[in-house]
Design a protein around this motif. Structure first.
Motif, mmCIF file in Angstrom:
data_model
loop_
_atom_site.group_PDB
_atom_site.id
_atom_site.type_symbol
_atom_site.label_atom_id
_atom_site.label_comp_id
_atom_site.label_asym_id
_atom_site.label_seq_id
_atom_site.Cartn_x
_atom_site.Cartn_y
_atom_site.Cartn_z
ATOM 1 N N SER A 152 4.273 -14.652 3.457
ATOM 2 C CA SER A 152 5.030 -15.513 4.373
ATOM 3 C C SER A 152 5.472 -16.801 3.695
ATOM 4 C CB SER A 152 4.195 -15.833 5.619
ATOM 5 O OG SER A 152 3.142 -16.735 5.323
ATOM 6 N N SER A 153 4.756 -17.182 2.649
ATOM 7 C CA SER A 153 5.103 -18.391 1.909
ATOM 8 C C SER A 153 5.763 -18.087 0.564
ATOM 9 C CB SER A 153 3.837 -19.233 1.683
ATOM 10 O OG SER A 153 4.120 -20.414 0.989
ATOM 11 N N ARG B 178 0.461 3.440 8.916
ATOM 12 C CA ARG B 178 1.153 2.672 9.968
ATOM 13 C C ARG B 178 0.340 1.442 10.369
ATOM 14 N NH1 ARG B 178 -0.650 7.125 13.307
ATOM 15 N NH2 ARG B 178 -2.164 6.415 14.875
ATOM 16 N N ASN B 179 -0.991 1.558 10.329
ATOM 17 C CA ASN B 179 -1.826 0.410 10.662
ATOM 18 C C ASN B 179 -1.858 -0.609 9.526
ATOM 19 O OD1 ASN B 179 -2.511 1.239 13.252
ATOM 20 N ND2 ASN B 179 -4.278 2.426 12.551
ATOM 21 N N LEU B 180 -1.823 -0.116 8.292
ATOM 22 C CA LEU B 180 -1.736 -1.037 7.155
ATOM 23 C C LEU B 180 -0.445 -1.846 7.236
ATOM 24 C CD1 LEU B 180 -2.959 1.433 4.402
ATOM 25 C CD2 LEU B 180 -4.208 -0.586 5.203
ATOM 26 N N ALA B 181 0.649 -1.181 7.599
ATOM 27 C CA ALA B 181 1.926 -1.890 7.759
ATOM 28 C C ALA B 181 1.847 -2.888 8.909
ATOM 29 C CB ALA B 181 3.047 -0.883 7.996
ATOM 30 N N PHE B 182 1.190 -2.494 9.997
ATOM 31 C CA PHE B 182 1.058 -3.393 11.153
ATOM 32 C C PHE B 182 0.347 -4.686 10.768
ATOM 33 C CE2 PHE B 182 -1.840 -5.034 14.401
ATOM 34 C CZ PHE B 182 -0.944 -5.384 15.410
ATOM 35 N N TRP B 183 -0.777 -4.582 10.055
ATOM 36 C CA TRP B 183 -1.555 -5.781 9.719
ATOM 37 C C TRP B 183 -0.860 -6.624 8.661
ATOM 38 C CZ3 TRP B 183 -4.993 -7.772 12.744
ATOM 39 C CH2 TRP B 183 -5.653 -6.952 13.649
ATOM 40 N N GLN B 184 -0.191 -5.962 7.725
ATOM 41 C CA GLN B 184 0.543 -6.734 6.732
ATOM 42 C C GLN B 184 1.666 -7.542 7.401
ATOM 43 O OE1 GLN B 184 3.060 -5.884 2.684
ATOM 44 N NE2 GLN B 184 1.452 -4.422 3.188
ATOM 45 N N ASP B 185 2.360 -6.893 8.339
ATOM 46 C CA ASP B 185 3.440 -7.574 9.055
ATOM 47 C C ASP B 185 2.900 -8.671 9.956
ATOM 48 O OD1 ASP B 185 6.256 -7.791 9.734
ATOM 49 O OD2 ASP B 185 5.745 -6.903 11.675
ATOM 50 N N ARG B 186 1.734 -8.447 10.537
ATOM 51 C CA ARG B 186 1.133 -9.461 11.418
ATOM 52 C C ARG B 186 0.807 -10.728 10.628
ATOM 53 N NH1 ARG B 186 -1.269 -10.231 16.349
ATOM 54 N NH2 ARG B 186 -3.245 -11.390 16.374
ATOM 55 N N GLY C 183 10.786 -12.318 -5.144
ATOM 56 C CA GLY C 183 12.018 -11.551 -5.290
ATOM 57 C C GLY C 183 11.726 -10.068 -5.226
ATOM 58 N N PRO C 184 11.270 -9.553 -4.072
ATOM 59 C CA PRO C 184 10.723 -8.191 -3.999
ATOM 60 C C PRO C 184 11.721 -7.076 -4.301
ATOM 61 C CG PRO C 184 11.045 -9.084 -1.800
ATOM 62 C CD PRO C 184 11.282 -10.220 -2.761
ATOM 63 N N GLY C 185 13.003 -7.349 -4.184
ATOM 64 C CA GLY C 185 13.984 -6.304 -4.433
ATOM 65 C C GLY C 185 14.123 -5.323 -3.290
ATOM 66 N N ILE C 186 13.565 -5.667 -2.132
ATOM 67 C CA ILE C 186 13.626 -4.808 -0.951
ATOM 68 C C ILE C 186 13.489 -5.692 0.283
ATOM 69 C CG2 ILE C 186 11.122 -4.368 -0.979
ATOM 70 C CD1 ILE C 186 11.715 -1.532 0.037
ATOM 71 N N ALA C 187 14.220 -5.358 1.343
ATOM 72 C CA ALA C 187 14.093 -6.102 2.596
ATOM 73 C C ALA C 187 12.711 -5.874 3.194
ATOM 74 C CB ALA C 187 15.173 -5.666 3.581
ATOM 75 N N TRP C 188 12.208 -6.868 3.912
ATOM 76 C CA TRP C 188 10.858 -6.777 4.448
ATOM 77 C C TRP C 188 10.672 -5.548 5.328
ATOM 78 C CZ3 TRP C 188 6.246 -8.264 3.325
ATOM 79 C CH2 TRP C 188 5.226 -8.195 4.278
ATOM 80 N N ASP C 189 11.600 -5.299 6.247
ATOM 81 C CA ASP C 189 11.463 -4.150 7.142
ATOM 82 C C ASP C 189 11.501 -2.830 6.366
ATOM 83 O OD1 ASP C 189 11.187 -5.754 9.355
ATOM 84 O OD2 ASP C 189 13.271 -5.587 9.995
ATOM 85 N N PHE D 145 8.325 -0.577 -9.659
ATOM 86 C CA PHE D 145 8.920 -1.113 -8.430
ATOM 87 C C PHE D 145 8.279 -2.465 -8.125
ATOM 88 C CE2 PHE D 145 9.015 -1.062 -3.632
ATOM 89 C CZ PHE D 145 10.324 -1.503 -3.555
ATOM 90 N N ARG D 146 9.099 -3.468 -8.065
ATOM 91 C CA ARG D 146 8.627 -4.857 -8.073
ATOM 92 C C ARG D 146 7.641 -5.175 -6.943
ATOM 93 N NH1 ARG D 146 10.375 -9.281 -10.954
ATOM 94 N NH2 ARG D 146 10.166 -11.302 -9.927
ATOM 95 N N MET D 147 7.938 -4.751 -5.739
ATOM 96 C CA MET D 147 7.061 -5.084 -4.612
ATOM 97 C C MET D 147 5.740 -4.330 -4.688
ATOM 98 S SD MET D 147 6.844 -7.159 -2.122
ATOM 99 C CE MET D 147 5.952 -7.420 -0.583
ATOM 100 N N ASN D 148 5.772 -3.101 -5.168
ATOM 101 C CA ASN D 148 4.522 -2.357 -5.371
ATOM 102 C C ASN D 148 3.614 -3.079 -6.351
ATOM 103 O OD1 ASN D 148 4.386 -0.139 -3.726
ATOM 104 N ND2 ASN D 148 5.347 1.264 -5.166
ATOM 105 N N VAL D 149 4.208 -3.518 -7.454
ATOM 106 C CA VAL D 149 3.435 -4.199 -8.489
ATOM 107 C C VAL D 149 2.885 -5.517 -7.948
ATOM 108 C CG1 VAL D 149 3.514 -5.156 -10.810
ATOM 109 C CG2 VAL D 149 4.824 -3.101 -10.290
ATOM 110 N N ALA D 150 3.711 -6.255 -7.218
ATOM 111 C CA ALA D 150 3.272 -7.531 -6.638
ATOM 112 C C ALA D 150 2.121 -7.324 -5.656
ATOM 113 C CB ALA D 150 4.447 -8.219 -5.939
#
Length: 252
Positions: A191-192, A223-231, A198-204, A133-138
């Motif tokens: 963000s850059s 849920r906190n890991l997702a919060f900080w990554q999104d921040r 090309g993650p192959g998945i929408a950010w949300d 899965f592309r985003m996992n690998v990235a």
């Protein structure tokens, strides 16, 4: 890592200062502190990186993907440090399918950061070959580069000095703060660079997947890991990544 003997208050100040490369400053830097504030805030130029496709079952394609991701992350952080007028050095990157590495014998799958060697070791597993899965690998590259940034800014040394004498419960919280800051730094990179990846998945949708992952004692609640990554992703600057003074509920 080596232990660093220093007053606790001074160590916390280093951790806070090391969290900032642009974006909102959360604490005023003290005299003699290493600070990365004032850089990389606002709009970042879109980073264009050539990141190739991954072929199921092909270790060669995974290696090529990891190498391209490493080059992209290295370029991004080198530019951010240069803009801050700070020295930057690239980590050594090793891609392997075995358990032995420059950091010694690896325990477990995935990627690892080895502070003493300033090395990132990426381990290609059978699962990666079956389901790349592309985003996992990235993310394995992006997160470990976050730890390299922590090494270069003194955060790893400061965290270790707090960690060694701490109680088991306090150590767990310190570990979470460290890992969640690395997640946030990965978000800043995305963000850059996300469009190039090309993650192959929408950010949300990606964040939803992060939230549904299994909880890790080292990394903390998904849920906190997702919060900080999104921040980091939405803020676009490491000044948004100060996990060291965040409420415990945000790093649990």
């Amino acid at each position: 890592m080596r232990a660093v003997l220093a007053p606790v208050a001074g160590l916390v100040a280093v951790l806070v200062a090391g969290a900032v490369i642009g974006g909102p400053a959360t604490a005023a830097p003290r005299a003699g502190q290493v600070t990365l504030s004032g850089v990389m805030g606002g709009d970042l130029p879109r980073l264009r990186c050539a990141v190739p496709a991954i072929t199921v079952g092909s270790a060669a394609s995974l290696r090529a993907f990891h190498k391209a991701m490493a080059a992209c992350a290295d370029r991004f952080w080198a530019e951010r440090f240069a803009a801050a007028g700070l020295p930057y050095s690239s980590p050594e990157v090793t891609i392997t399918s075995g358990a032995d590495s420059v950091c010694g014998r690896l325990s477990g799958a995935g990627a690892h950061y080895c502070p003493e060697q300033r090395a990132i070791v990426i381990r290609i597993t059978r699962h990666d070959l079956r389901d790349p899965f592309r985003m996992n690998v990235a993310h394995s590259v992006a997160h470990e580069w976050g730890h390299h940034v922590q090494q270069l800014t003194g955060v790893l040394r400061a965290q270790e000095a707090l960690y060694l004498p701490a109680s088991e419960q306090a150590r767990r919280v310190l570990s979470h703060r460290l890992e969640m800051q690395a997640e946030c730094y990965a978000g800043v990179f995305y963000s850059s660079a996300l469009k190039s990846i090309g993650p192959g998945i929408a950010w949300d949708d990606w964040l939803d997947a992060v939230r549904q992952a299994e909880e890790s004692e080292v990394h903390g609640k998904p849920r906190n890991l997702a919060f900080w990554q999104d921040r980091g992703y939405r803020g676009g600057a490491t000044g948004f990544c100060n996990t060291w003074t965040a409420a415990r509920a945000k790093v649990g």
